[in-house]
Write an enzyme that holds these catalytic residues in place. Structure first.
Site, PDB file in Angstrom:
ATOM      1  N   THR A 275       0.991   7.601   8.459  1.00 18.42           N
ATOM      2  CA  THR A 275       0.430   8.930   8.256  1.00 18.42           C
ATOM      3  C   THR A 275      -1.086   8.826   8.226  1.00 18.42           C
ATOM      4  O   THR A 275      -1.638   7.879   7.661  1.00 18.42           O
ATOM      5  CB  THR A 275       0.956   9.566   6.957  1.00 18.42           C
ATOM      6  OG1 THR A 275       0.358  10.846   6.771  1.00 18.42           O
ATOM      7  CG2 THR A 275       0.647   8.704   5.736  1.00 18.42           C
TER       8      THR A 275
ATOM      9  N   HIS B 260       8.840  -1.965  -4.231  1.00 14.57           N
ATOM     10  CA  HIS B 260       8.628  -3.273  -4.842  1.00 14.57           C
ATOM     11  C   HIS B 260       9.939  -3.962  -5.194  1.00 14.57           C
ATOM     12  O   HIS B 260       9.952  -5.161  -5.536  1.00 14.57           O
ATOM     13  CB  HIS B 260       7.760  -3.113  -6.095  1.00 14.57           C
ATOM     14  CG  HIS B 260       6.978  -4.335  -6.443  1.00 14.57           C
ATOM     15  ND1 HIS B 260       6.982  -5.483  -5.677  1.00 14.57           N
ATOM     16  CD2 HIS B 260       6.148  -4.601  -7.503  1.00 14.57           C
ATOM     17  CE1 HIS B 260       6.210  -6.399  -6.231  1.00 14.57           C
ATOM     18  NE2 HIS B 260       5.689  -5.885  -7.350  1.00 14.57           N
TER      19      HIS B 260
END
Length: 419
Positions: A334, A390
């Site tokens: 983006t 994560h």
């Protein structure tokens, strides 16, 4: 009980009546009514005609039904608008209605020319796949357009007698002093905005998102574009931008760090690694940002990527993107820099398929940069951000990924050499 004579009469009546209709009536002497029906529909053309006729409405009309939306998970939508009204003639391929789903707007088109007889669903109604929307009568021709009637000549306005001027009104009492007008309005969220809100929150609730940052010196890639943009456009017929280079740099890094291109299948508690790179690219559309997918970007040249982005952006501006154009990307890029964003922490794009990372590009601005020889010079610098899950991607892998993208952009020769 029925006597033998009655049984013979009944058998004769059934045998005589069988070819005629598919049901036979016989009355015994004692007034008992017997009814039999043919069980085989394939052997009786009359029965076939009835079963076919049931798919049509009376008077030779057919039903226009809600089409499939391109994804099994989407089974309903909101009827946004009718482009035709009951009684209108519709040409083949003409758009009759628009249905908004969680992801895209779907156009309902006429498969044949004909007349829209009756509308069965109204705007803002929730419609399911296969639900009847309207009754439609195929055939016929469009009615001739009515000739415009000549407008009558404007009559000269008659002079009206001037009324005497009213007496001067007494000055009104001074209104009490008040501040500026304050108002608010409520607008119903459309289905797409609700879906975006739901998927964004789900990404926050499901994944363990973390963002790491890096800065990239854009000097080399800017100079490359300045030098070759005209020649590139002349050879390929498309403009050379920066997105092609970032897509290629990302696909290289994705292949070197497979975890960034993978995802966790929570249902099976498995990690799914993908050896292809389908890059979702955020582009503007009349309804907001959408994320069409560049399929197999790892096998494309920069020219191929720029051409594909141009085609997808055109479809987005024309509101012509289909569900298949946006589903199942493996990684998203983006560019908030086109709106002036200096820095951001992008949210994972999980609404169109599982992903574990998203790259955010930002505004390029001259900043003081320390060169290797110690000189401090102004250089065009862009901040990059990589948000990642994560649970799957370790910090070392995320930072290494971002440094690989930086190195390829700062030295575009690496894009050619693949190193």
């Amino acid at each position: 009980m029925i006597g033998s004579a009655a049984r013979q009469a009944l058998r004769a009546a059934v045998t005589t009546a069988r070819p005629r209709a598919g049901r036979q009536l016989a009355t015994s002497r004692g007034g008992v009514l017997a009814r039999t029906a043919l069980r085989s529909t394939t052997a009786n053309p009359w029965t076939l005609a009835v079963s076919n006729k049931r798919s049509f409405c009376s008077g030779g009309t057919i039903q226009i039904k809600t089409p499939e939306f391109g994804a099994e998970s989407i089974t309903e939508g909101t009827l946004q608008e009718w482009n035709k009204k009951a009684g209108d003639f519709v040409e083949e391929g003409e758009i009759i209605a628009v249905i908004e789903t969680d992801k895209v707007s779907v156009e309902v088109k006429a498969e044949k020319s004909g007349t829209l007889v009756e509308i069965l669903a109204q705007p803002e109604d929730t419609v399911e796949v296969g639900q009847p929307l309207a009754n439609f009568k195929p055939g016929g021709t469009a009615p001739p357009k009515k000739a415009e009637e000549p407008k009558p000549a404007a009559e000269q306005p008659k002079e009206e007698a001037k009324a005497p001027a009213p007496a001067a009104a007494e000055p009104a009492a001074a209104a009490p002093a008040s501040g500026p007008a304050r108002s608010e309005k409520r607008v119903k969220m459309n289905r797409m905005r609700k879906s975006i809100a739901r998927s964004m929150k789900e990404a926050q609730n499901t994944t363990c998102m973390l963002t790491t940052f890096q800065e990239v010196d854009m000097n080399a890639i800017i100079n490359l574009r300045k030098e070759y943009k005209d020649e590139f456009e002349g050879s390929h017929g498309i403009r050379l931008g920066f997105m092609g280079a970032f897509v290629k740099a990302s696909t290289y890094a994705l292949q070197q760090i497979p975890a960034v291109n993978a995802f966790i299948d929570d249902a099976k508690q498995e990690i799914v690694y993908r050896d292809y790179c389908d890059i979702s690219v955020a582009v503007a559309s009349p309804k907001g940002l959408v994320v069409p997918v560049i399929r197999d970007a790892q096998a494309m040249t920069i020219a191929d990527v720029e051409g594909t982005i141009g085609e997808l952006a055109l479809k987005a501006r024309n509101d012509a993107l289909g569900m298949e154009d946006m589903m199942n990307g493996t990684f998203t890029i983006t560019n908030g820099g086109v709106f002036g964003s200096m820095l951001s922490t992008p949210i994972l794009n999980t609404g169109f398929g599982p992903q574990s990372a998203i790259l955010g590009m930002h505004f390029t601005k001259p900043r003081p940069t320390v060169l290797k020889n110690g000189d401090i010079v102004p250089r065009p610098v862009m901040y990059l951000a990589l948000s990642y899950d994560h649970r799957l991607v370790d910090g070392r892998e995320a930072v290494t990924f971002l440094c690989m993208v930086r190195d390829q952009i700062e030295d575009p020769r690496r894009l050619l050499l693949g190193c």
